[in-house]
Design a protein around this motif. Structure first.
Motif, PDB file in Angstrom:
ATOM      1  N   SER A  49       0.804  -1.222   0.000  1.00 49.24           N
ATOM      2  CA  SER A  49       0.000   0.000   0.000  1.00 49.24           C
ATOM      3  C   SER A  49       0.838   1.273   0.000  1.00 49.24           C
ATOM      4  O   SER A  49       0.297   2.360  -0.185  1.00 49.24           O
ATOM      5  CB  SER A  49      -0.975   0.010   1.179  1.00 49.24           C
ATOM      6  OG  SER A  49      -0.282   0.018   2.387  1.00 49.24           O
ATOM      7  N   ALA A  50       2.145   1.167   0.223  1.00 51.50           N
ATOM      8  CA  ALA A  50       3.071   2.314   0.160  1.00 51.50           C
ATOM      9  C   ALA A  50       2.583   3.466   1.025  1.00 51.50           C
ATOM     10  O   ALA A  50       2.646   3.390   2.229  1.00 51.50           O
ATOM     11  CB  ALA A  50       3.306   2.733  -1.281  1.00 51.50           C
ATOM     12  N   THR A  51       2.076   4.520   0.410  1.00 50.18           N
ATOM     13  CA  THR A  51       1.601   5.667   1.178  1.00 50.18           C
ATOM     14  C   THR A  51       0.085   5.679   1.306  1.00 50.18           C
ATOM     15  O   THR A  51      -0.482   6.597   1.878  1.00 50.18           O
ATOM     16  CB  THR A  51       2.049   6.975   0.502  1.00 50.18           C
ATOM     17  OG1 THR A  51       1.500   7.003  -0.811  1.00 50.18           O
ATOM     18  CG2 THR A  51       3.544   7.085   0.474  1.00 50.18           C
ATOM     19  N   GLY A  52      -0.587   4.659   0.770  1.00 51.52           N
ATOM     20  CA  GLY A  52      -2.046   4.594   0.828  1.00 51.52           C
ATOM     21  C   GLY A  52      -2.542   4.165   2.197  1.00 51.52           C
ATOM     22  O   GLY A  52      -1.771   3.890   3.114  1.00 51.52           O
ATOM     23  N   ARG A  53      -3.857   4.123   2.326  1.00 54.21           N
ATOM     24  CA  ARG A  53      -4.485   3.738   3.591  1.00 54.21           C
ATOM     25  C   ARG A  53      -5.344   2.510   3.374  1.00 54.21           C
ATOM     26  O   ARG A  53      -5.872   2.299   2.272  1.00 54.21           O
ATOM     27  CB  ARG A  53      -5.356   4.878   4.105  1.00 54.21           C
ATOM     28  CG  ARG A  53      -4.593   6.142   4.363  1.00 54.21           C
ATOM     29  CD  ARG A  53      -5.485   7.207   4.886  1.00 54.21           C
ATOM     30  NE  ARG A  53      -6.593   7.457   3.977  1.00 54.21           N
ATOM     31  CZ  ARG A  53      -7.062   8.647   3.678  1.00 54.21           C
ATOM     32  NH1 ARG A  53      -6.529   9.710   4.226  1.00 54.21           N
ATOM     33  NH2 ARG A  53      -8.060   8.816   2.855  1.00 54.21           N
ATOM     34  N   ARG A  72      -2.003   2.877   8.290  1.00 50.01           N
ATOM     35  CA  ARG A  72      -1.774   4.263   7.879  1.00 50.01           C
ATOM     36  C   ARG A  72      -3.077   5.026   7.644  1.00 50.01           C
ATOM     37  O   ARG A  72      -3.230   5.737   6.660  1.00 50.01           O
ATOM     38  CB  ARG A  72      -0.894   4.301   6.639  1.00 50.01           C
ATOM     39  CG  ARG A  72       0.534   3.917   6.909  1.00 50.01           C
ATOM     40  CD  ARG A  72       1.392   3.990   5.678  1.00 50.01           C
ATOM     41  NE  ARG A  72       1.065   2.997   4.673  1.00 50.01           N
ATOM     42  CZ  ARG A  72       1.401   1.705   4.743  1.00 50.01           C
ATOM     43  NH1 ARG A  72       2.057   1.255   5.773  1.00 50.01           N
ATOM     44  NH2 ARG A  72       1.088   0.874   3.783  1.00 50.01           N
ATOM     45  N   HIS A  73      -4.005   4.864   8.519  1.00 52.05           N
ATOM     46  CA  HIS A  73      -5.294   5.542   8.399  1.00 52.05           C
ATOM     47  C   HIS A  73      -5.487   6.478   9.576  1.00 52.05           C
ATOM     48  O   HIS A  73      -5.009   6.212  10.663  1.00 52.05           O
ATOM     49  CB  HIS A  73      -6.430   4.511   8.371  1.00 52.05           C
ATOM     50  CG  HIS A  73      -7.647   5.007   7.662  1.00 52.05           C
ATOM     51  ND1 HIS A  73      -8.534   5.857   8.245  1.00 52.05           N
ATOM     52  CD2 HIS A  73      -8.102   4.777   6.405  1.00 52.05           C
ATOM     53  CE1 HIS A  73      -9.508   6.121   7.386  1.00 52.05           C
ATOM     54  NE2 HIS A  73      -9.263   5.484   6.259  1.00 52.05           N
TER      55      HIS A  73
END
Length: 115
Positions: A49-53, A72-73
């Motif tokens: 997901s790299a920089t995604g949530r 990362r959310h």
């Protein structure tokens, strides 16, 4: 039952998830899989997901009958007396320890002087 919600993730990850889950709306995946497959899917989601949530909700043997995983959310799962709720960030940047202004409110002043 598994529900996965992805935001700003690479197309590669979305393609991987369609092998196991159905995409019912852009970034929303639903399906049924074993615990082993679910854990491997989550590891893959976190890895790619790299920089995604990402948020995953799945069936569990507890009072709510579901469990959450978050990567990362800005929404985070919080346990309150055995019930897991999703805490949403506040609009003012999270100043939970703010103080209440002292003195009379504007409405109280109007009522007081209207007599």
């Amino acid at each position: 039952m598994i529900v996965v919600v992805l935001t700003v993730v690479p197309e590669r990850l979305r393609g991987d998830l369609t092998r196991w889950l159905l995409e019912i709306s852009p970034g929303v995946y639903v399906g049924v899989a074993s615990t082993r497959v679910r854990e491997r899917l989550w590891a893959r989601i976190v890895e790619l997901s790299a920089t995604g949530r990402a948020i995953m909700v799945y069936s569990a043997r507890n009072e709510q009958r579901l469990q959450f995983k978050v990567a990362r959310h800005h929404w985070e799962p919080v346990d309150l007396d055995g019930v897991t709720l999703m805490r949403r960030p506040s609009d003012d940047g999270g100043t939970a320890g703010r103080t209440v202004p002292s003195g009379w409110s504007a409405a109280a002043k109007r009522r007081r002087f209207a007599r």
